[in-house]
Design a protein around this motif. Structure first.
Motif, PDB file in Angstrom:
ATOM      1  N   THR A  66       0.832  -1.200   0.000  1.00  0.00           N
ATOM      2  CA  THR A  66       0.000   0.000   0.000  1.00  0.00           C
ATOM      3  C   THR A  66       0.867   1.251   0.000  1.00  0.00           C
ATOM      4  OG1 THR A  66      -0.152  -0.001   2.413  1.00  0.00           O
ATOM      5  CG2 THR A  66      -1.858  -1.180   1.197  1.00  0.00           C
ATOM      6  N   ASN A  67       0.292   2.314  -0.561  1.00  0.00           N
ATOM      7  CA  ASN A  67       0.929   3.629  -0.591  1.00  0.00           C
ATOM      8  C   ASN A  67       0.019   4.637   0.087  1.00  0.00           C
ATOM      9  OD1 ASN A  67       2.905   2.412  -2.162  1.00  0.00           O
ATOM     10  ND2 ASN A  67       2.025   3.139  -4.085  1.00  0.00           N
ATOM     11  N   THR A  68       0.611   5.681   0.586  1.00  0.00           N
ATOM     12  CA  THR A  68      -0.133   6.804   1.116  1.00  0.00           C
ATOM     13  C   THR A  68       0.201   8.046   0.311  1.00  0.00           C
ATOM     14  OG1 THR A  68      -0.691   8.025   3.127  1.00  0.00           O
ATOM     15  CG2 THR A  68       1.623   7.460   2.791  1.00  0.00           C
ATOM     16  N   ILE A  69      -0.507   9.137   0.554  1.00  0.00           N
ATOM     17  CA  ILE A  69      -0.275  10.361  -0.204  1.00  0.00           C
ATOM     18  C   ILE A  69       0.999  11.033   0.283  1.00  0.00           C
ATOM     19  CG2 ILE A  69      -1.227  12.616  -0.805  1.00  0.00           C
ATOM     20  CD1 ILE A  69      -3.992  11.509  -0.429  1.00  0.00           C
ATOM     21  N   ASP A  70       1.835  11.413  -0.662  1.00  0.00           N
ATOM     22  CA  ASP A  70       3.074  12.123  -0.345  1.00  0.00           C
ATOM     23  C   ASP A  70       2.743  13.600  -0.154  1.00  0.00           C
ATOM     24  OD1 ASP A  70       5.595  13.087  -0.028  1.00  0.00           O
ATOM     25  OD2 ASP A  70       6.420  12.211  -1.853  1.00  0.00           O
ATOM     26  N   MET A  71       2.745  14.058   1.093  1.00  0.00           N
ATOM     27  CA  MET A  71       2.388  15.439   1.392  1.00  0.00           C
ATOM     28  C   MET A  71       3.528  16.408   1.113  1.00  0.00           C
ATOM     29  SD  MET A  71      -0.666  14.904   2.148  1.00  0.00           S
ATOM     30  CE  MET A  71      -1.049  16.608   2.450  1.00  0.00           C
ATOM     31  N   ASP A  72       4.688  15.899   0.723  1.00  0.00           N
ATOM     32  CA  ASP A  72       5.811  16.782   0.379  1.00  0.00           C
ATOM     33  C   ASP A  72       5.778  17.213  -1.082  1.00  0.00           C
ATOM     34  OD1 ASP A  72       6.802  16.563   2.977  1.00  0.00           O
ATOM     35  OD2 ASP A  72       7.956  14.760   2.483  1.00  0.00           O
ATOM     36  N   VAL A  73       4.968  16.538  -1.884  1.00  0.00           N
ATOM     37  CA  VAL A  73       4.863  16.873  -3.306  1.00  0.00           C
ATOM     38  C   VAL A  73       3.459  17.402  -3.555  1.00  0.00           C
ATOM     39  CG1 VAL A  73       5.043  16.044  -5.676  1.00  0.00           C
ATOM     40  CG2 VAL A  73       6.518  15.076  -3.889  1.00  0.00           C
ATOM     41  N   GLU A  74       3.347  18.648  -3.917  1.00  0.00           N
ATOM     42  CA  GLU A  74       2.045  19.270  -4.116  1.00  0.00           C
ATOM     43  C   GLU A  74       1.410  18.781  -5.411  1.00  0.00           C
ATOM     44  OE1 GLU A  74       0.594  23.792  -4.917  1.00  0.00           O
ATOM     45  OE2 GLU A  74       1.798  23.447  -3.096  1.00  0.00           O
ATOM     46  N   THR A 107     -21.033  16.822  -4.954  1.00  0.00           N
ATOM     47  CA  THR A 107     -21.409  16.536  -6.344  1.00  0.00           C
ATOM     48  C   THR A 107     -20.792  15.261  -6.887  1.00  0.00           C
ATOM     49  OG1 THR A 107     -19.601  17.933  -7.137  1.00  0.00           O
ATOM     50  CG2 THR A 107     -21.756  18.979  -6.822  1.00  0.00           C
ATOM     51  N   ALA A 108     -19.658  14.821  -6.366  1.00  0.00           N
ATOM     52  CA  ALA A 108     -19.009  13.607  -6.879  1.00  0.00           C
ATOM     53  C   ALA A 108     -18.084  13.046  -5.818  1.00  0.00           C
ATOM     54  CB  ALA A 108     -18.234  13.895  -8.168  1.00  0.00           C
ATOM     55  N   LEU A 109     -17.979  11.712  -5.786  1.00  0.00           N
ATOM     56  CA  LEU A 109     -17.092  11.001  -4.868  1.00  0.00           C
ATOM     57  C   LEU A 109     -16.324   9.938  -5.637  1.00  0.00           C
ATOM     58  CD1 LEU A 109     -19.494  10.463  -1.817  1.00  0.00           C
ATOM     59  CD2 LEU A 109     -17.581  12.070  -1.912  1.00  0.00           C
ATOM     60  N   GLY A 110     -15.206   9.491  -5.069  1.00  0.00           N
ATOM     61  CA  GLY A 110     -14.429   8.467  -5.754  1.00  0.00           C
ATOM     62  C   GLY A 110     -13.486   7.734  -4.828  1.00  0.00           C
ATOM     63  N   TRP A 111     -13.335   6.419  -5.073  1.00  0.00           N
ATOM     64  CA  TRP A 111     -12.286   5.597  -4.473  1.00  0.00           C
ATOM     65  C   TRP A 111     -11.216   5.354  -5.539  1.00  0.00           C
ATOM     66  CZ3 TRP A 111     -11.794   4.984   0.486  1.00  0.00           C
ATOM     67  CH2 TRP A 111     -12.890   4.804   1.332  1.00  0.00           C
ATOM     68  N   ASN A 112      -9.971   5.383  -5.147  1.00  0.00           N
ATOM     69  CA  ASN A 112      -8.897   5.061  -6.080  1.00  0.00           C
ATOM     70  C   ASN A 112      -8.997   3.577  -6.446  1.00  0.00           C
ATOM     71  OD1 ASN A 112      -6.258   4.414  -7.242  1.00  0.00           O
ATOM     72  ND2 ASN A 112      -5.613   6.404  -6.458  1.00  0.00           N
ATOM     73  N   PRO A 113      -9.075   3.220  -7.747  1.00  0.00           N
ATOM     74  CA  PRO A 113      -9.278   1.820  -8.130  1.00  0.00           C
ATOM     75  C   PRO A 113      -8.013   0.965  -8.120  1.00  0.00           C
ATOM     76  CG  PRO A 113      -9.200   3.184 -10.091  1.00  0.00           C
ATOM     77  CD  PRO A 113      -9.075   4.117  -8.917  1.00  0.00           C
ATOM     78  N   ASN A 114      -6.845   1.537  -7.830  1.00  0.00           N
ATOM     79  CA  ASN A 114      -5.595   0.782  -7.824  1.00  0.00           C
ATOM     80  C   ASN A 114      -5.328   0.222  -6.432  1.00  0.00           C
ATOM     81  OD1 ASN A 114      -4.886   1.609 -10.621  1.00  0.00           O
ATOM     82  ND2 ASN A 114      -4.697   3.636  -9.683  1.00  0.00           N
ATOM     83  N   ARG A 115      -4.845  -1.002  -6.394  1.00  0.00           N
ATOM     84  CA  ARG A 115      -4.718  -1.689  -5.108  1.00  0.00           C
ATOM     85  C   ARG A 115      -3.780  -0.972  -4.153  1.00  0.00           C
ATOM     86  NH1 ARG A 115      -2.910  -7.969  -3.828  1.00  0.00           N
ATOM     87  NH2 ARG A 115      -3.166  -7.778  -1.571  1.00  0.00           N
ATOM     88  N   SER A 116      -2.679  -0.457  -4.635  1.00  0.00           N
ATOM     89  CA  SER A 116      -1.718   0.186  -3.745  1.00  0.00           C
ATOM     90  C   SER A 116      -2.288   1.445  -3.111  1.00  0.00           C
ATOM     91  CB  SER A 116      -0.441   0.527  -4.520  1.00  0.00           C
ATOM     92  OG  SER A 116      -0.735   1.395  -5.604  1.00  0.00           O
ATOM     93  N   CYS A 117      -3.284   2.062  -3.749  1.00  0.00           N
ATOM     94  CA  CYS A 117      -3.881   3.306  -3.240  1.00  0.00           C
ATOM     95  C   CYS A 117      -5.379   3.137  -3.045  1.00  0.00           C
ATOM     96  CB  CYS A 117      -3.598   4.461  -4.190  1.00  0.00           C
ATOM     97  SG  CYS A 117      -1.859   4.697  -4.605  1.00  0.00           S
ATOM     98  N   ALA A 118      -5.824   1.941  -2.683  1.00  0.00           N
ATOM     99  CA  ALA A 118      -7.257   1.658  -2.601  1.00  0.00           C
ATOM    100  C   ALA A 118      -7.949   2.446  -1.509  1.00  0.00           C
ATOM    101  CB  ALA A 118      -7.489   0.157  -2.380  1.00  0.00           C
ATOM    102  N   GLY A 119      -7.210   2.969  -0.527  1.00  0.00           N
ATOM    103  CA  GLY A 119      -7.815   3.727   0.553  1.00  0.00           C
ATOM    104  C   GLY A 119      -7.909   5.217   0.295  1.00  0.00           C
ATOM    105  N   TRP A 120      -7.460   5.675  -0.892  1.00  0.00           N
ATOM    106  CA  TRP A 120      -7.540   7.097  -1.205  1.00  0.00           C
ATOM    107  C   TRP A 120      -8.972   7.458  -1.592  1.00  0.00           C
ATOM    108  CZ3 TRP A 120      -2.723   9.075  -4.347  1.00  0.00           C
ATOM    109  CH2 TRP A 120      -1.551   8.664  -3.691  1.00  0.00           C
ATOM    110  N   GLY A 121      -9.509   8.481  -0.960  1.00  0.00           N
ATOM    111  CA  GLY A 121     -10.849   8.956  -1.284  1.00  0.00           C
ATOM    112  C   GLY A 121     -10.805  10.387  -1.780  1.00  0.00           C
ATOM    113  N   SER A 122     -11.736  10.733  -2.643  1.00  0.00           N
ATOM    114  CA  SER A 122     -11.834  12.090  -3.182  1.00  0.00           C
ATOM    115  C   SER A 122     -13.280  12.541  -3.112  1.00  0.00           C
ATOM    116  CB  SER A 122     -11.328  12.152  -4.628  1.00  0.00           C
ATOM    117  OG  SER A 122     -12.075  11.287  -5.460  1.00  0.00           O
TER     118      SER A 122
END
Length: 732
Positions: A384-392, A702-717
């Protein structure tokens, strides 16, 4: 086999509700030359006892020959046999009486009363089916299927069989997902521990591949995309798409991107009793954790961690739709979104003498653009990956079009084996299907310039695939395979197209499913790729098979106010939607007619994230600005289990001091799971009435989304009506 008869014992007069005028006139369907005495006797007997089978006349039948090869008369002999039947036989023959086919002039074989007493219930039901068979219409065959109610007191195995099916692939997938996601830690958000969990030798081979054999999955990844890499078919498909790369950035921003009234948006973030105000500029991103102090766990020597790490971006205008790009195994992740231009930019395209704008007719060729944003990830575990907060995050690509506003988009979700780049200077992102305001469905082949981080702006003059049906417009689109799409239309029809280059633009299936506008469509891929579900303005939600849309067609409970949310979860083996109130609902494949409540909001559901292939958590958004996550797996498998849900955030928007101000947004963060009640609270319900609050459009989700890739499956928008976009790693 002839059916048994009721007792002819006279039990008193009975009411007569319909009379045969021919019988009243003395005219019978029996021949006058054939035993007239018995005919008159039977006629008198018929009016005396209306409990007899003679009431139900279905026409003549061929004679039935007895065991000795001789015909026996129906009449006095039958009445004498019936007189020997007791009251128990009289009550037991009700089913046979209703299903029997009486004969007015035919002759049939009758069994003795002693044998009739020994008939079991199963034998009588079989007798009823055999006797009603001759009444079946000779036209198109009709069939029905009955199922037990899984809510009754049945065993767990029977409950699983009724809900998921008896096939080893279905049960294997169910047991696999139950063992992985039934824990209390996954009651709302997916946990990193469960996402990191590896598969043991005892797992079902079809469990990790969502009910599909691993061989078929690998075959689709390779052979399913063979046409795209083919030198003839693939090359012809790619050449159909033509882009203009000479578009100047200043012209693109002025014409195709929205021009906000004010560049900065005021946002309030932080603890409820100590919120801070931030000014967010147009296309500017900020770290949400800036409003929160770093915290350290008690008794821990680890470094302090930040709370609510995620990005908040000001897009500048209401976000119409968005979708994460699948098949991205590297650290960069791409999010596509569509934002309509402002009313001031569309005035010159309006025809004052033309027809008024309607969803059932093509819109003017408004300029529009698809924005592709890049988010960088970093390793957080083995898989799994998490969001890199050092890269905007930054805007990587802008696809400019003049086909009207983009109403819906969908990436091709099928697995894809990379065979090297077709063009060494470009990076393949994927195939993106969309429905534009002019009523056409199009497929674009999205690519990025390799080795460059600069913004790319291109104008698409011709797509890779384009289609429309005459006398109607396309309204929604979904992928069936790497080369097939399903499209809903405004007239209630559904069309299936192959996007491969062909001389004929006609669909290979065009069938009426609904009576009006199709709001959303999705397929049961990958578990049941031949099943398609659609939802329409008429309030009907249907599931049907592309193999036989007429015979294999069913619907669930109709809603009064139609909802446009619809998605399929292969982990739950159920379609997900919402009702006209504040509840989400699940419709299992095997029990599509029965809905299960899944979560409750404080306002009407306005958005549903496409279900993930890697976890069962659902994301619902409401018109009141709240976003809620829930895991309904335990509720489906064990009906008495409580269901938990947790708020991600609640967004409130208020207008600014002047018309040029974009307003002020406030965020309240969720912090604990709760068990929602079935009945709404008494707040806002005077005199026992249920009221619905109307919120500002800029407050809506207005819209929601889950990241469909396994390494980032927990990312929500989450996209909001005021133009804010929030992206966060929701993994616990």
């Amino acid at each position: 086999m002839a059916a048994g008869r009721r007792s002819a014992r006279n039990k008193g007069p009975r009411a007569v509700y319909n009379e045969d005028p021919f019988v009243s006139a003395g005219i019978s369907d029996e021949s006058s030359s054939e035993r007239p005495e018995k005919s008159s006797k039977k006629k008198a007997r018929k009016w005396e006892d209306h409990g007899s089978d003679e009431e139900f006349v279905a026409g003549p039948e061929p004679d039935v020959v007895d065991d000795e090869g001789e015909n026996e008369d129906e009449g006095d002999e039958d009445i004498e046999e019936e007189d020997d039947m007791d009251e128990e036989d009289d009550d037991a023959m009700d089913v046979d009486e209703i299903a029997s086919t009486p004969k007015s002039k035919s002759k049939s074989k009758r069994a003795p009363a002693s044998k009739l007493r020994k008939q079991t219930t199963a034998q009588k039901a079989q007798t009823a089916q055999e006797s009603i068979a001759p009444l079946t219409s000779s036209g198109a065959e009709s069939h029905h299927r009955g199922m037990l109610d899984s809510r009754d007191q049945v065993s767990k195995f029977m409950h699983y069989t009724l809900t998921y099916g008896s096939d080893d692939r279905d049960l294997g997938l169910t047991i696999h997902m139950r063992g992985r996601w039934r824990w209390g830690r996954d009651a709302t958000y997916p946990t990193r521990l469960s996402l990191e969990q590896t598969h043991g030798e005892s797992d079902s081979p079809c469990g990790p591949t969502l009910g599909v054999t691993p061989e078929d999955v690998e075959k689709e990844r390779k052979e399913g995309w063979a046409w795209y890499y083919d030198e003839e078919i693939g090359e012809k498909f790619r050449k159909r798409q033509r882009v203009d790369k000479k578009l100047k950035e200043a012209e693109a921003r002025r014409k195709y991107l929205p021009q906000p009234k004010k560049n900065t948006h005021t946002v309030l973030l932080g603890p409820a009793n100590d919120q801070q105000a931030f000014e967010l500029g147009y296309h500017e991103a900020m770290d949400v954790s800036q409003a929160w102090e770093e915290q350290q766990s008690e008794g821990s020597d680890q470094a302090k961690t930040k709370l609510h790490q995620g990005w908040l971006i000001n897009i500048g205008q209401k976000i119409q739709c968005m979708a994460w790009a699948p098949n991205q195994d590297d650290l960069p992740q791409y999010l596509a979104l569509a934002v309509p231009v402002t009313e001031d930019q569309t005035k010159k395209y309006m025809n004052p003498e033309g027809e008024p704008l309607s969803s059932f007719i093509p819109s003017p060729p408004y300029p529009a653009a698809i924005q592709l944003w890049e988010f960088m990830g970093k390793k957080a575990g083995y898989q799994t990956n998490t969001i890199d907060m050092d890269v905007e995050p930054h805007l990587r690509l802008v696809l400019c079009t003049e086909w009207g506003h983009l109403r819906q988009m969908a990436w091709c979700p099928m697995g894809r084996e990379r065979r090297g780049q077709v063009d060494n200077d470009l990076i393949d992102i994927g195939l993106l299907a969309g429905v534009w305001g002019d009523g056409k469905v199009r497929v674009l082949d999205i690519k990025l310039q390799k080795g460059s981080k600069k913004l790319q702006i291109v104008r698409v003059t011709s797509p890779a695939f384009e289609a429309i049906m005459p006398s109607t417009i396309c309204t929604t689109v979904a992928w069936l395979s790497p080369s097939d799409i399903a499209v809903g239309c405004a007239n209630g029809f559904v069309a299936l197209w192959s996007i491969l280059p062909s001389s004929s633009p006609d669909p290979y299936l065009y069938h009426p499913i609904h009576t009006s506008y199709v709001l959303n469509i999705t397929s049961g891929y990958p578990t049941y790729p031949h099943l398609v579900s659609t939802i329409s303005v008429d309030g009907e939600t249907r599931m049907w098979s592309i193999i036989d849309p007429i015979g294999e067609n069913t619907n669930t409970v109709r809603v009064r106010l139609s909802s446009s949310q619809l998605s399929y979860s292969p982990v739950l083996q159920a379609f997900c939607s919402s009702d006209e109130n504040e509840y989400g609902r699940l419709m299992p494949i095997r029990r599509f007619f029965a809905t299960n409540a899944s979560g409750r909001l404080n306002s009407t559901v306005s958005a549903l994230a496409p279900c993930s292939f890697w976890h069962p958590s659902l994301l619902f958004g409401g018109t009141g600005g709240e976003v809620m996550a829930t895991n309904p797996m335990r509720r489906i498998m064990y009906g008495k289990e409580p269901q938990w849900q947790q708020m991600w955030f609640i967004h409130h928007w208020v207008p600014g001091p002047d018309d040029n101000s974009p307003g002020v947004s406030r965020f309240h963060e969720g912090f604990r799971a709760e068990n929602p009640g079935v009945v709404k609270s008494g707040e806002g319900r005077p005199m026992g009435l249920s009221l619905t609050t109307i919120h500002d459009e800029d407050t809506h989700v207005t819209a929601l989304g889950w990241n469909p890739n396994r390494s980032c499956a927990g990312w929500g928008s989450a996209a909001l009506g005021c133009g804010l976009l929030r992206v966060e790693d929701l993994t616990v």
